[in-house]
Design a protein around this motif. Sequence first.
Motif, mmCIF file in Angstrom:
data_model
loop_
_atom_site.group_PDB
_atom_site.id
_atom_site.type_symbol
_atom_site.label_atom_id
_atom_site.label_comp_id
_atom_site.label_asym_id
_atom_site.label_seq_id
_atom_site.Cartn_x
_atom_site.Cartn_y
_atom_site.Cartn_z
ATOM 1 N N SER A 1 0.850 -1.189 0.000
ATOM 2 C CA SER A 1 0.000 0.000 0.000
ATOM 3 C C SER A 1 0.885 1.238 0.000
ATOM 4 C CB SER A 1 -0.957 -0.029 1.200
ATOM 5 O OG SER A 1 -0.229 -0.158 2.408
ATOM 6 N N ASP A 2 0.318 2.403 0.330
ATOM 7 C CA ASP A 2 1.061 3.662 0.203
ATOM 8 C C ASP A 2 2.403 3.639 0.934
ATOM 9 O OD1 ASP A 2 -1.062 4.615 -1.253
ATOM 10 O OD2 ASP A 2 -1.445 6.360 0.029
ATOM 11 N N ASP B 1 4.890 11.221 1.282
ATOM 12 C CA ASP B 1 3.799 12.088 0.818
ATOM 13 C C ASP B 1 4.225 13.546 0.777
ATOM 14 O OD1 ASP B 1 4.058 12.422 3.550
ATOM 15 O OD2 ASP B 1 1.916 12.607 3.929
ATOM 16 N N THR C 1 -6.497 7.028 11.877
ATOM 17 C CA THR C 1 -6.244 6.426 10.576
ATOM 18 C C THR C 1 -5.689 5.021 10.743
ATOM 19 O OG1 THR C 1 -4.965 6.571 8.512
ATOM 20 C CG2 THR C 1 -3.957 7.524 10.471
ATOM 21 N N THR D 1 -3.795 3.083 4.348
ATOM 22 C CA THR D 1 -4.484 2.976 3.059
ATOM 23 C C THR D 1 -4.785 1.536 2.663
ATOM 24 O OG1 THR D 1 -2.351 2.993 1.910
ATOM 25 C CG2 THR D 1 -3.467 5.107 2.199
ATOM 26 N N PRO E 1 -10.246 5.003 3.831
ATOM 27 C CA PRO E 1 -10.578 4.953 2.403
ATOM 28 C C PRO E 1 -11.563 3.856 2.022
ATOM 29 C CG PRO E 1 -8.380 4.072 2.787
ATOM 30 C CD PRO E 1 -8.850 4.629 4.087
ATOM 31 N N HIS E 2 -11.739 2.844 2.884
ATOM 32 C CA HIS E 2 -12.562 1.691 2.519
ATOM 33 C C HIS E 2 -13.856 1.693 3.335
ATOM 34 C CE1 HIS E 2 -8.971 0.473 0.451
ATOM 35 N NE2 HIS E 2 -8.286 0.462 1.582
ATOM 36 N N ARG F 1 -9.843 10.347 2.263
ATOM 37 C CA ARG F 1 -8.428 10.730 2.268
ATOM 38 C C ARG F 1 -8.311 12.182 2.715
ATOM 39 N NH1 ARG F 1 -4.291 7.917 -0.294
ATOM 40 N NH2 ARG F 1 -4.911 6.000 -1.378
ATOM 41 N N THR G 1 2.567 6.649 8.254
ATOM 42 C CA THR G 1 1.823 7.500 9.183
ATOM 43 C C THR G 1 2.703 7.977 10.323
ATOM 44 O OG1 THR G 1 -0.201 6.266 8.658
ATOM 45 C CG2 THR G 1 -0.224 7.613 10.637
#
Length: 449
Positions: free
Chosen positions: A17-18, A218, A243, A246, A274-275, A292, A313
């Motif tokens: 993921s991210d 990011d 959070t 992602t 996001p989900h 997001r 994160t």
Amino acid sequence: MTPGGPLTRVLLVAHGSDGDVLPFVRLGGVLRERGHDVTLLTHAPYRSRVEAAGLDFVPVDTHDAYARYAADTALLPDGLGTLDWLSFYRRNRLFEQFAAECRALAARVVPGRTVLAGRHTSALSVLAVRELTGAPAAWIAVAPIQPLAAEVARHLHQHVLAPGIDAVRGDLGLPRVRDWRAWFSSADLRLGLWPRWFDEAGPATGPATRLTGFPLPDDGAADPVPAEAAALLSGTVRPVLITGGTGRMLRPGFHDAALAGCRRAGLPALLVAPHDETVPRPLPPHARRFARLPFREVVPQVAAVLHHGGIGTLTRALAAGTPQVILAHGADRPDNAARLEQQGLARWLPEERWDAGEVAGALNAALRDGRHPPRTGPRDAADGLALAAAHLERLLHAPARLGDPLPDQEPRGEAGRGDAARRLAALPAERRRLVAARLRRRAAEQEAS
């Protein structure tokens, strides 16, 4: 242009993921700025991010296949049995993906002017193509648990996944793996994308892993903060940012525990999820949910970050000096959380302590601890990425002079580059050329279709 001359080609492979993929995007961008031709093989949804960084993009799956894969990973923290992992690979056609990655990489190797680099543990394709073409290869870890748990991962591959891997190798013209320990540690270089202090805050990864620093994945152009989120951030009581990252590898109950803890502590919550299927219904009145948000802009403004322990994160919170509470379960997360707590930079709770009272207590303690000086930032990230790029450049030009031999590998230089490379050297040159030509044809056919 690089000090030792240009790398004609750097081939990167990233899965996840991210937090796994975006560091490779940033590293690829740095390599491109240093004069290199860079291709990143990764999941289909990352096309726009990869191409915006000026990199060539090769998808390893489709959008639908990645969505299925991501949903399936939710079971992996508890899926340690043989049938779980083998069925996971089969359901998601990961052996076929391994084969396709090998074909795409081999077709792009320019002899003597290419470096392969992939995410530690998952990018087996760079090891196979290293054997096939002789191009040097690096494994890049995004969290300390990856090199620390390499022996566990090796055991899984050898005793569960080996038949599928060896079948692909046979189709490539490579023999089956006879010495899994040697092959699994056959990368010419291992990089760790975290700083020395983070490494020393827990079990150290040792001199085999060269550390470069957190990459702040990011740190590009940010989207504007939505008006509703901006209103919450400017309120009289700052919200807690919740959070789970992602991906979908999130323990059931994470969001419920986080929201209940905020309610018990009397704090509003800004939930980023996001989900849809992971979001509690109905959402409590003290919380607002967004799919997001631009964390670079939001994290410095919240009271605390209550999160899952993902490396991306926690890095963003460290850069802002924002208090952290971590509900960690599975993968690298408990190890990451323990390292931050050891440094006084976070409070963390294992799953058996995820109740409203415990979470509220951890939040209140983190707020009492207060904000701390940033432990990383854009300059650190830029320096670290430049160092990682320099390691890869040096790998091409002088693989035998990277330093002392890694403790779990055979000596390099005159003593040889390991058993896998010797097996490659023993193959007739004509056979190697034929195999490479066959792979290039297959890659061209696959792209044309």
